[in-house]
Design a protein around this motif. Structure first.
Motif, PDB file in Angstrom:
ATOM      1  N   ASP A 239      -8.662   0.367 -13.553  1.00 18.97           N
ATOM      2  CA  ASP A 239      -7.781  -0.549 -14.274  1.00 18.97           C
ATOM      3  C   ASP A 239      -6.414   0.102 -14.492  1.00 18.97           C
ATOM      4  OD1 ASP A 239      -9.844  -2.447 -14.503  1.00 18.97           O
ATOM      5  OD2 ASP A 239     -10.538  -1.558 -16.387  1.00 18.97           O
ATOM      6  N   LEU A 240      -6.408   1.399 -14.741  1.00 20.15           N
ATOM      7  CA  LEU A 240      -5.159   2.130 -14.919  1.00 20.15           C
ATOM      8  C   LEU A 240      -4.343   2.121 -13.621  1.00 20.15           C
ATOM      9  CD1 LEU A 240      -4.702   5.319 -16.907  1.00 20.15           C
ATOM     10  CD2 LEU A 240      -3.881   5.276 -14.584  1.00 20.15           C
ATOM     11  N   LEU A 241      -5.007   2.320 -12.484  1.00 18.09           N
ATOM     12  CA  LEU A 241      -4.299   2.249 -11.201  1.00 18.09           C
ATOM     13  C   LEU A 241      -3.717   0.857 -10.978  1.00 18.09           C
ATOM     14  CD1 LEU A 241      -6.649   4.295  -8.835  1.00 18.09           C
ATOM     15  CD2 LEU A 241      -4.383   4.943  -9.663  1.00 18.09           C
ATOM     16  N   ASP A 242      -4.487  -0.167 -11.308  1.00 14.89           N
ATOM     17  CA  ASP A 242      -3.985  -1.541 -11.191  1.00 14.89           C
ATOM     18  C   ASP A 242      -2.727  -1.723 -12.031  1.00 14.89           C
ATOM     19  OD1 ASP A 242      -6.131  -2.209  -9.541  1.00 14.89           O
ATOM     20  OD2 ASP A 242      -7.301  -3.116 -11.170  1.00 14.89           O
ATOM     21  N   ALA A 243      -2.716  -1.143 -13.233  1.00 16.49           N
ATOM     22  CA  ALA A 243      -1.588  -1.300 -14.156  1.00 16.49           C
ATOM     23  C   ALA A 243      -0.296  -0.678 -13.620  1.00 16.49           C
ATOM     24  CB  ALA A 243      -1.936  -0.705 -15.517  1.00 16.49           C
ATOM     25  N   VAL A 244      -0.422   0.349 -12.762  1.00 13.78           N
ATOM     26  CA  VAL A 244       0.781   0.969 -12.179  1.00 13.78           C
ATOM     27  C   VAL A 244       1.046   0.468 -10.760  1.00 13.78           C
ATOM     28  CG1 VAL A 244       0.720   3.031 -13.642  1.00 13.78           C
ATOM     29  CG2 VAL A 244      -0.435   3.069 -11.422  1.00 13.78           C
ATOM     30  N   GLY A 245       0.287  -0.530 -10.324  1.00 13.84           N
ATOM     31  CA  GLY A 245       0.542  -1.165  -9.037  1.00 13.84           C
ATOM     32  C   GLY A 245       0.003  -0.432  -7.826  1.00 13.84           C
ATOM     33  N   LEU A 246      -1.035   0.368  -8.031  1.00 14.32           N
ATOM     34  CA  LEU A 246      -1.642   1.097  -6.915  1.00 14.32           C
ATOM     35  C   LEU A 246      -3.110   0.690  -6.780  1.00 14.32           C
ATOM     36  CD1 LEU A 246      -0.187   4.632  -7.655  1.00 14.32           C
ATOM     37  CD2 LEU A 246       0.520   3.098  -5.831  1.00 14.32           C
ATOM     38  N   SER A 247      -3.609   0.706  -5.546  1.00 15.47           N
ATOM     39  CA  SER A 247      -5.016   0.375  -5.338  1.00 15.47           C
ATOM     40  C   SER A 247      -5.855   1.649  -5.370  1.00 15.47           C
ATOM     41  CB  SER A 247      -5.212  -0.350  -4.005  1.00 15.47           C
ATOM     42  OG  SER A 247      -5.257   0.569  -2.940  1.00 15.47           O
ATOM     43  N   ARG A 248      -7.137   1.470  -5.537  1.00 12.40           N
ATOM     44  CA  ARG A 248      -8.079   2.596  -5.567  1.00 12.40           C
ATOM     45  C   ARG A 248      -8.186   3.269  -4.204  1.00 12.40           C
ATOM     46  NH1 ARG A 248     -12.545  -0.094  -9.538  1.00 12.40           N
ATOM     47  NH2 ARG A 248     -11.003  -1.237 -10.729  1.00 12.40           N
ATOM     48  N   HIS A 249      -7.730   2.571  -3.159  1.00 13.98           N
ATOM     49  CA  HIS A 249      -7.801   3.112  -1.803  1.00 13.98           C
ATOM     50  C   HIS A 249      -6.579   3.944  -1.451  1.00 13.98           C
ATOM     51  CE1 HIS A 249     -11.348   0.733  -1.096  1.00 13.98           C
ATOM     52  NE2 HIS A 249     -10.704  -0.324  -1.548  1.00 13.98           N
ATOM     53  N   GLU A 250      -5.501   3.814  -2.210  1.00 13.69           N
ATOM     54  CA  GLU A 250      -4.283   4.545  -1.888  1.00 13.69           C
ATOM     55  C   GLU A 250      -3.932   5.639  -2.890  1.00 13.69           C
ATOM     56  OE1 GLU A 250      -0.602   2.273  -2.025  1.00 13.69           O
ATOM     57  OE2 GLU A 250      -1.501   0.883  -3.437  1.00 13.69           O
ATOM     58  N   ALA A 251      -4.716   5.765  -3.963  1.00 10.09           N
ATOM     59  CA  ALA A 251      -4.400   6.767  -4.975  1.00 10.09           C
ATOM     60  C   ALA A 251      -5.670   7.212  -5.689  1.00 10.09           C
ATOM     61  CB  ALA A 251      -3.405   6.211  -5.980  1.00 10.09           C
ATOM     62  N   THR A 252      -5.604   8.387  -6.298  1.00 12.05           N
ATOM     63  CA  THR A 252      -6.704   8.882  -7.113  1.00 12.05           C
ATOM     64  C   THR A 252      -6.138   9.386  -8.433  1.00 12.05           C
ATOM     65  OG1 THR A 252      -8.688  10.275  -7.108  1.00 12.05           O
ATOM     66  CG2 THR A 252      -6.698  11.258  -6.220  1.00 12.05           C
ATOM     67  N   VAL A 253      -6.952   9.307  -9.466  1.00 14.00           N
ATOM     68  CA  VAL A 253      -6.541   9.755 -10.794  1.00 14.00           C
ATOM     69  C   VAL A 253      -7.112  11.153 -11.020  1.00 14.00           C
ATOM     70  CG1 VAL A 253      -6.670   9.294 -13.263  1.00 14.00           C
ATOM     71  CG2 VAL A 253      -6.490   7.391 -11.662  1.00 14.00           C
TER      72      VAL A 253
END
Length: 63
Positions: free
Chosen positions: A22-36
């Motif tokens: 949900d945090l990635l969604d909030a910054v406009g990134l998908s789970r496939h293009e970024a990791t936390v």
């Protein structure tokens, strides 16, 4: 409130509840293009947010 530092990008202060996905969604990134990263370690996108500060690392795609 979570401080989100996008490596090589902006820093955001977000009031997000839920998962790291949900945090990635909030910054406009998908789970496939970024990791936390929490404390320098990757966390699963479906894990509940339990940190005050995280870094987001964009993944490199090649071909």
């Amino acid at each position: 409130m979570v401080t989100v530092d996008i490596v090589g990008g902006d820093t955001h202060e977000l009031a997000v509840e839920g998962t790291y996905g949900d945090l990635l969604d909030a910054v406009g990134l998908s789970r496939h293009e970024a990791t936390v990263l929490r404390d320098g370690q990757p966390v699963p996108a479906d894990a509940e947010i339990d940190a005050e500060s995280v870094r987001v690392l964009r993944l490199i795609k090649g071909g």
